[in-house]
Write a protein that holds these residues in place. Structure first.
Motif, short mmCIF file in Angstrom:
data_model
loop_
_atom_site.label_atom_id
_atom_site.label_comp_id
_atom_site.label_asym_id
_atom_site.label_seq_id
_atom_site.Cartn_x
_atom_site.Cartn_y
_atom_site.Cartn_z
N ARG A 264 37.55 38.89 34.64
CA ARG A 264 36.37 39.77 34.58
C ARG A 264 36.35 40.58 33.30
O ARG A 264 35.29 40.81 32.72
CB ARG A 264 36.35 40.70 35.79
CG ARG A 264 36.11 40.00 37.12
CD ARG A 264 36.02 41.02 38.24
NE ARG A 264 35.79 40.38 39.53
CZ ARG A 264 35.66 41.04 40.67
NH1 ARG A 264 35.74 42.37 40.67
NH2 ARG A 264 35.45 40.39 41.80
N GLN A 265 37.53 41.01 32.87
CA GLN A 265 37.61 41.80 31.64
C GLN A 265 37.15 40.97 30.45
O GLN A 265 36.39 41.45 29.60
CB GLN A 265 39.04 42.28 31.43
CG GLN A 265 39.23 43.19 30.23
CD GLN A 265 39.22 44.65 30.62
OE1 GLN A 265 38.40 45.08 31.42
NE2 GLN A 265 40.13 45.41 30.06
N ALA A 268 33.37 40.56 30.63
CA ALA A 268 32.68 41.82 30.36
C ALA A 268 32.71 42.16 28.87
O ALA A 268 31.68 42.55 28.28
CB ALA A 268 33.33 42.94 31.17
N THR A 455 32.48 48.24 33.33
CA THR A 455 33.34 47.08 33.60
C THR A 455 34.71 47.11 32.93
O THR A 455 35.64 46.47 33.43
CB THR A 455 32.64 45.78 33.14
OG1 THR A 455 32.38 45.85 31.73
CG2 THR A 455 31.33 45.58 33.89
#
Length: 492
Positions: A264-265, A268, A455
């Motif tokens: 996810r990082q 994002a 995020t």
């Protein structure tokens, strides 16, 4: 194990040739914007042709840069680097001899292909050649000298345009290549190669990715016509993009493994990258035109006016990166785009007879400060969001995403701002549209800040990279190479 030491004559030759090679591509990413008004005048080109003069290069580079890194892995990094330098110089010669806008655009496309071959290879050669104890210093010097080249680029471009002419913006690459190639052949050891041991070559994926970008870009630039053919082109571009995702998902050895986006990082921060570099691409495309068409600056004055942005990055990126190590990336990646957006809104003061000290300088300094705050933490966060073994691939994807964002911005921004094909020939018409464009760019920056705030999470310790901290390019994040499992990942 690579054993070249930084202090040895061979080490200095390797650093020189890699800096020369990467500087060729970097200079052409920054100096051409300054030359656009004169190119348009000499070749009787409309705004669409000027957009393509920038985007033809960026399109080929963004679409093929991951492939260029993989070519070096398979066939030898020095070999692909040298081919890229020769290819780039030959295309530059064609650009300098262009009799019309169509010829120039085609030559710029060839330039982009050469850039995709040499850009990943320049850093990969350093990573593959230097002793591990000297590698960090060599990469830092490579990035620092590249940043100096980026700072000098607009000034040099303006001087060439006002002096011997805009064609020398391209012709200058020929003597640089003549110096670079013999050094590479005589002093740089070959690395990589090994043929098929790295799996099949993802030509289909590269072709679909480049085709999607090309069709969407064409549709955006030519959308003023409003014809059915343009609509169909846009649909075909989206379809090619979907096909690219499908192919990359199913291939055993894809150019861009989609599972990397499971982080996810990583996803994002790439979204933040797209927002930031879209605004950057739009700003630098239009600002050089605004200063010359509306404010009456010469090409040299316009190029010099934008220097503080890059100089600030060179001077303070290391401190910004060190601060981000202490407080984490979330605050810099939120505050940086907001400060950059404020700088873009200050550009609304730059109109007819604008004062450099009172109007232009505050805007570019605030904008540059925003970039100082965010660029080093952004790259460090990308690298820290994936495993060490995939750091090079992650960096290549992030670099390609930034270039694609700039490509789309240059294509879409004039349309969104209501610029006509002949707007850059009228100071009043261009000034009005420029104001709207800066508001749009500022909004995109703010969107990037919101994504980061919502995020981005803290980084693991010890994620700093020298090339994250010493960076002066405003066209894309720095590439980072990481040796793993006996090879460099694509994009190194």
């Amino acid at each position: 194990m690579p054993d070249v030491r930084m202090a040895s004559p061979q080490g200095k030759w390797i650093l020189l040739t890699t800096v020369l090679g990467s500087s060729m591509a970097l200079l052409d990413s920054t100096v051409v914007n300054v030359a656009l008004p004169r190119i348009g005048e000499d070749l009787d080109a409309n705004l669409s042709a000027l957009q393509w003069t920038v985007n033809a290069y960026t399109l080929a580079l963004a679409g093929l840069i991951l492939l260029g890194g993989s070519l070096g892995d398979r066939y030898g990094r020095r070999k692909i680097f040298v081919i890229g330098v020769v290819w780039f110089a030959a295309a530059s010669l064609l650009c300098g001899l262009a009799p019309n806008a169509g010829f120039l655009i085609a030559a710029r496309t060839l330039q982009g292909i050469g850039g995709a071959l040499l850009t990943p290879g320049s850093l990969a050669l350093i990573q593959a050649s230097f002793h591990p104890d000297d590698r960090a210093r060599a990469v830092g010097l490579w990035s620092g000298f590249g940043g100096i080249g980026a700072a000098v680029g607009p000034f040099l471009g303006g001087w060439l345009v006002d002096g011997p002419g805009w064609r020398w913006v391209f012709l200058l690459n020929v003597p640089l290549a003549l110096l670079c190639v013999p050094i590479a052949l005589h002093h740089v050891p070959e690395s990589g190669g090994g043929g098929s041991k790295h799996g099949r070559f993802d030509v289909l994926g590269a072709a679909l990715g480049a085709l999607s970008l090309a069709l969407v870009t064409y549709a955006l630039i030519e959308a003023r016509d409003g014809s059915l053919a343009i609509v169909l082109t846009a649909v075909a571009g989206v379809a090619a993009g979907i096909a690219f995702v499908y192919v990359e998902k199913r291939r055993a050895d894809p150019m861009m493994p989609l599972d990397i986006f499971a982080s996810r990082q990583f996803t994002a921060v790439n979204l933040v990258t797209v927002c930031v570099y879209a605004a950057l691409g739009g700003f630098f495309f239009l600002a050089a035109l605004q200063l010359q068409v509306v404010s009456g600056y010469s090409a040299l004055q316009a190029g010099t006016a934008l220097l503080p942005t890059t100089v600030l990055m060179l001077l303070f990126s290391a401190r910004s990166g060190a601060l981000a190590d202490k407080i984490g990336p979330r605050i810099p990646l939120t505050v940086g785009p907001l400060v950059g957006a404020a700088g873009l809104l200050l550009m609304l003061r730059v109109g007819p007879d604008a004062s450099y000290v009172a109007d232009v300088l505050p805007a570019v300094c605030v904008f540059g400060l925003g970039l100082v705050i965010l660029v080093a933490p952004l790259t460090a966060t990308v690298l820290a969001s994936v495993s060490v073994a995939r750091a090079g691939l992650a960096s290549g994807i992030n670099n390609a995403a930034a270039r694609a964002a700039g490509l789309i911005a240059v294509a879409a921004l004039p349309l969104l701002a209501g610029m006509s094909e002949e707007a850059y020939r009228s100071a009043d018409a261009f000034d009005d549209a420029f104001g709207r464009a800066m508001v749009i760019c500022a909004g995109v920056m703010v969107l990037g800040a919101l994504v980061a705030f919502a995020t981005v999470r803290p980084l693991p310790p010890d994620c700093r990279r020298p090339e994250c901290l010493h960076h002066g390019s405003v066209t894309s994040p720095p590439l980072e190479g990481q040796r793993s499992r006996g090879r460099l990942e694509p994009g190194d």
